[in-house]
Design an enzyme around this catalytic site. Structure first.
Site, PDB file in Angstrom:
ATOM      1  N   ASP A   1      -7.053   3.642   6.006  1.00 37.89           N
ATOM      2  CA  ASP A   1      -8.359   3.788   5.369  1.00 37.89           C
ATOM      3  C   ASP A   1      -9.044   5.109   5.747  1.00 37.89           C
ATOM      4  O   ASP A   1      -9.171   5.448   6.933  1.00 37.89           O
ATOM      5  CB  ASP A   1      -9.264   2.603   5.736  1.00 37.89           C
ATOM      6  CG  ASP A   1      -8.829   1.324   5.019  1.00 37.89           C
ATOM      7  OD1 ASP A   1      -8.255   1.431   3.925  1.00 37.89           O
ATOM      8  OD2 ASP A   1      -9.063   0.229   5.568  1.00 37.89           O
TER       9      ASP A   1
ATOM     10  N   ARG B   1     -14.927  -5.926   3.043  1.00 35.33           N
ATOM     11  CA  ARG B   1     -14.400  -5.174   4.182  1.00 35.33           C
ATOM     12  C   ARG B   1     -15.521  -4.589   5.026  1.00 35.33           C
ATOM     13  O   ARG B   1     -16.528  -4.099   4.482  1.00 35.33           O
ATOM     14  CB  ARG B   1     -13.516  -4.038   3.663  1.00 35.33           C
ATOM     15  CG  ARG B   1     -12.710  -3.334   4.750  1.00 35.33           C
ATOM     16  CD  ARG B   1     -11.981  -2.127   4.184  1.00 35.33           C
ATOM     17  NE  ARG B   1     -12.888  -0.990   4.039  1.00 35.33           N
ATOM     18  CZ  ARG B   1     -12.558   0.173   3.492  1.00 35.33           C
ATOM     19  NH1 ARG B   1     -11.338   0.349   3.008  1.00 35.33           N
ATOM     20  NH2 ARG B   1     -13.428   1.156   3.402  1.00 35.33           N
TER      21      ARG B   1
ATOM     22  N   HIS C   1      -1.577   3.590   2.416  1.00 34.38           N
ATOM     23  CA  HIS C   1      -2.563   4.480   3.040  1.00 34.38           C
ATOM     24  C   HIS C   1      -3.115   3.824   4.295  1.00 34.38           C
ATOM     25  O   HIS C   1      -2.992   2.612   4.474  1.00 34.38           O
ATOM     26  CB  HIS C   1      -3.725   4.750   2.070  1.00 34.38           C
ATOM     27  CG  HIS C   1      -4.519   3.519   1.767  1.00 34.38           C
ATOM     28  ND1 HIS C   1      -4.082   2.568   0.882  1.00 34.38           N
ATOM     29  CD2 HIS C   1      -5.693   3.067   2.269  1.00 34.38           C
ATOM     30  CE1 HIS C   1      -4.959   1.581   0.834  1.00 34.38           C
ATOM     31  NE2 HIS C   1      -5.952   1.850   1.674  1.00 34.38           N
TER      32      HIS C   1
ATOM     33  N   HIS D   1      -1.362   0.487   5.078  1.00 33.34           N
ATOM     34  CA  HIS D   1      -1.276  -0.757   4.309  1.00 33.34           C
ATOM     35  C   HIS D   1      -1.259  -0.419   2.824  1.00 33.34           C
ATOM     36  O   HIS D   1      -1.566   0.707   2.420  1.00 33.34           O
ATOM     37  CB  HIS D   1      -2.444  -1.690   4.649  1.00 33.34           C
ATOM     38  CG  HIS D   1      -3.786  -1.074   4.431  1.00 33.34           C
ATOM     39  ND1 HIS D   1      -4.377  -0.225   5.358  1.00 33.34           N
ATOM     40  CD2 HIS D   1      -4.663  -1.159   3.406  1.00 33.34           C
ATOM     41  CE1 HIS D   1      -5.549   0.173   4.902  1.00 33.34           C
ATOM     42  NE2 HIS D   1      -5.758  -0.377   3.711  1.00 33.34           N
TER      43      HIS D   1
HETATM   44 FE   LIG Z   1      -7.274   0.274   2.344  1.00 32.74          FE
END
Ligand SMILES: [Fe+2]
Length: 329
Positions: free
Chosen positions: A132, A297, A130, A280
């Site tokens: 993000d 993140r 996917h 990723h």
């Molecule tokens: Fe991700």
């Protein structure tokens, strides 16, 4: 809108990176594969970067799509401060929230809420891949992920270069895809068994957007095969059979190892990827191992994508992902 460039974008990106490195010669950039990934060294991310350093990191990111750093043991505050040098930050996660006291930080733990479903209906080569939050009208421009607790083996992350994947398609297929758009949904995987908490979070924060299948990257001018397998549900206007067959062809193509790089994490590693030109996959092997894994993140606010045909994405459900206005750091 930035217009697509008539000359080879890669050549221009190489020239921009060379010029940037000239102004910051203490920074080393080591490519990690033919199409994607570069390891950056010679810079301390705990401190504010000079304008030349910011420009060099940004130029390397645009050229190589994901850049890696090692030995950077940042605090939460330092990760947020580093990220802010490249743009405004989004809230941690539009569906799953943020780390207590850090509105811009999302915890990527082994057993996080986003993983509280199981039993996927089918495992395919692209399962789990996917970009993000592409179900949002303006998906994040970039993501910055910091490794803190890392297993001794397992738990690698892979990225693929969706601009290189586009370039490798035949011209007739490229032209056809430029006329198409896809609908991206934030929802539990089909066939999955999910907890009530997971289902409620997703139901109360539903995100649905329609994006072009081929976008024009707003900074590099590259055409991008914008097909986030985890979120893209169908191609608008095609019948079910056509949509599924075409998406499977494109997804299989996009995750071909030729376009990918694989990163082995260490504590203090940091990966910074362009979320507009990559997809990723989170590692699945950690669930077979008895090790903890903890990363954090941040994401940079993104633009509304624009297609190669000049048409912008449209929002169907949910709010745009705006900047977090916490100014504590
Ligand atoms: Fe991700």
């Amino acid at each position: 809108m930035n217009m697509p460039l008539p000359h080879a974008p890669l050549q221009r990106l190489n020239e921009q990176l060379s010029a940037a490195q000239h102004a910051a010669p203490h920074i080393q950039i080591a490519p990690q594969s033919a199409h994607i990934g570069a390891l950056i060294s010679g810079v301390n991310l705990q401190q504010a970067l000079s304008p030349a350093e910011v420009h060099t990191v940004r130029s390397a990111l645009l050229r190589w799509k994901v850049v890696f750093f090692r030995g950077q043991h940042l605090s939460h505050e330092q990760q947020i401060a580093f990220s802010r040098q490249f743009g405004e930050l989004t809230p941690g996660h539009p569906v799953f929230g943020h780390v207590d006291g850090y509105p811009e930080l999302y915890s990527i733990a082994k057993h996080r809420k986003a993983n509280r479903h199981s039993g996927q209906a089918e495992q395919r080569p692209w399962t789990g891949w996917h970009a993000d939050v592409t179900a949002a009208h303006n998906p994040p421009a970039a993501s910055i992920l910091r490794g803190v607790t890392i297993p001794p083996y397992g738990g690698d992350t892979q990225w693929t270069n969706l601009a290189a994947a586009y370039e490798a398609l035949s011209k007739p297929l490229q032209s056809f895809l430029q006329s198409l758009r896809g609908q991206h949904h934030f929802s539990a995987p089909q066939g999955a068994t999910a907890s009530q908490e997971y289902l409620e979070l997703v139901r109360n924060n539903t995100l649905i957007s329609e994006h072009p299948l081929i976008t024009v990257h707003p900074e590099t001018g590259e055409n991008v095969l914008y097909i986030s397998p985890g979120f893209l549900k169908f191609i608008v206007g095609l019948n079910t059979r056509e949509s599924r067959a075409l998406l499977e062809l494109l997804w299989e193509h996009a995750v071909n190892s030729e376009f990918t790089v694989r990163f082995k994490w260490e504590p203090g590693s940091l990966a910074f990827w362009d979320n507009r030109s990559t997809a990723h996959v989170a590692p699945q092997d950690i669930f077979a191992l008895d090790f903890e894994r903890q990363l954090y993140r941040t994401t940079l606010v993104g633009e509304v994508p624009v297609g190669a045909d000049g048409r912008a994405s449209t929002a169907i459900q949910g709010d745009p992902v705006l900047a977090s206005h916490n100014a504590a750091y």
